[in-house]
Design an enzyme around this catalytic site. Sequence first.
Site, PDB file in Angstrom:
ATOM      1  N   ARG A 143       0.829  -1.195  -0.024  1.00  0.00           N
ATOM      2  CA  ARG A 143      -0.150  -0.067   0.308  1.00  0.00           C
ATOM      3  C   ARG A 143       0.637   1.063   0.039  1.00  0.00           C
ATOM      4  NH1 ARG A 143      -2.417   4.246   3.618  1.00  0.00           N
ATOM      5  NH2 ARG A 143      -4.050   5.158   2.375  1.00  0.00           N
TER       6      ARG A 143
ATOM      7  N   ARG B 172     -11.785  15.555  11.257  1.00  0.00           N
ATOM      8  CA  ARG B 172     -11.467  16.093  10.536  1.00  0.00           C
ATOM      9  C   ARG B 172     -12.804  17.802   9.653  1.00  0.00           C
ATOM     10  NH1 ARG B 172      -8.780  11.634   6.924  1.00  0.00           N
ATOM     11  NH2 ARG B 172      -7.128  11.339   7.996  1.00  0.00           N
TER      12      ARG B 172
END
Length: 407
Positions: free
Chosen positions: A96, A246
Amino acid sequence: MKILVLNAGSSSCKYKLYDMADQSVLCSGLVERIGDPQTGNLTHKIAPDTDKEEKIAREKVFPDHAVAIREVIDLITDPQKGVIKDIKEIAVIGHRVLHGGFYQTEPALVDSKTKDTIRKAFPLGPLHNPANLTGIEVAEKLFPGVPNVAVFDTAFGMKMPKEAYTYALPQDLCEELQIRRYGFHGTSHTYLTHRGAAFVGKKLEDFNCITLHLGNGSSLGCVKNGRCFDTSMGLTPLEGLIMGTRCGSIDPAIVPYLIQQKGMSPEEVDTLMNKKSGLLGLCGKTDLRDIHKMAKEGDESAKLAESMLIRSIKKMLGAFFFLLEGKVDALIFSAGIGENDDLIRARVVEGLEGLGICLDSKKNATRSGEERAISTDDSKIKILIIPTNEELQIALTAQEVLAKSKK
Ligand code: ADP
């Protein structure tokens, strides 16, 4: 064919070894606190998620990724408990990698050019890319002769049309600094799109869907003809939906206002928006299970957080629905919230029956870890829950890249 999936973080490393004959996981694990002079932890699972699951835990100092991965190799190939005899049985290692930068549109077999690409994108993925590259370099040394494939989380978003990925800023500046919408959770959106097309029995190139990856970090994918047509995250994962910590999309002018009024540094504003905002900033909690409980008990800040989250998802869903001109085969819910939270799912699609989006409340309320439809049988647009599986997608992609490289 056996495929190892590695996800190297700055102080951790996750791994899964697949037998691609039946896509079963032979073993998986996590090494934590790599680089810590105190002890680190390694948790290794043999045949995870089956009734034969066996756990091995080790505590020792892992000064660097090489020592950690060497320990993993010892466990995987252990004469008694190992799942393979020799690392040569591994056909390919899928890594990844967060960021591929401006030019990398596809997953790639690792060579010096690929490593250079990952390095060039360090400023765009400062927390992840250096660690991802370390993982690759260690794998090259410890698995000699085994090819490595970099699977970029940004690859899904690189298929967007220019009008979707361009920011309306001076273009010479965007070019110079590689500023564009990249989008993240790309491996998850790719997996959901493939599984969704298979679920409704359509060819990928004829399949339109909206993928809702709703976890601690959340993003929506707009998929037209099997490819990304738009996505809610931007240059960084901060843009788009309200998330655990966030803020998602806000008026960008708030940033200079904060700097002027509070004398904050750019780093402080960045931390504020990424780590102290979202659900946490609204009600002091990030986990929706806690927030639902608080809301039920009458806490106004928790009720507001719930309503704002749902509104932010619904607004984005509406935007993508219109971009696809209503020609949507499926809405696909996934990740921690999408897979588990029936209340959020119900409220996101509430009142959309006139658009052909009809939820079956009973199916929605039934808990299961399986891929399933939760829309009514006659709903024009299917509502699906597909548990995401980024590691399997990385393994599948690595397999595909390897096959292509041999042609
Ligand atoms: P990450 O983005 O870190 O991979 P996940 O996809 O695991 O996050 O999602 C974590 C979030 O999923 C939690 O913060 C919580 O809000 C939500 N979640 C997990 N399980 C449940 C549940 N059973 N019911 C409601 N929400 C859940």
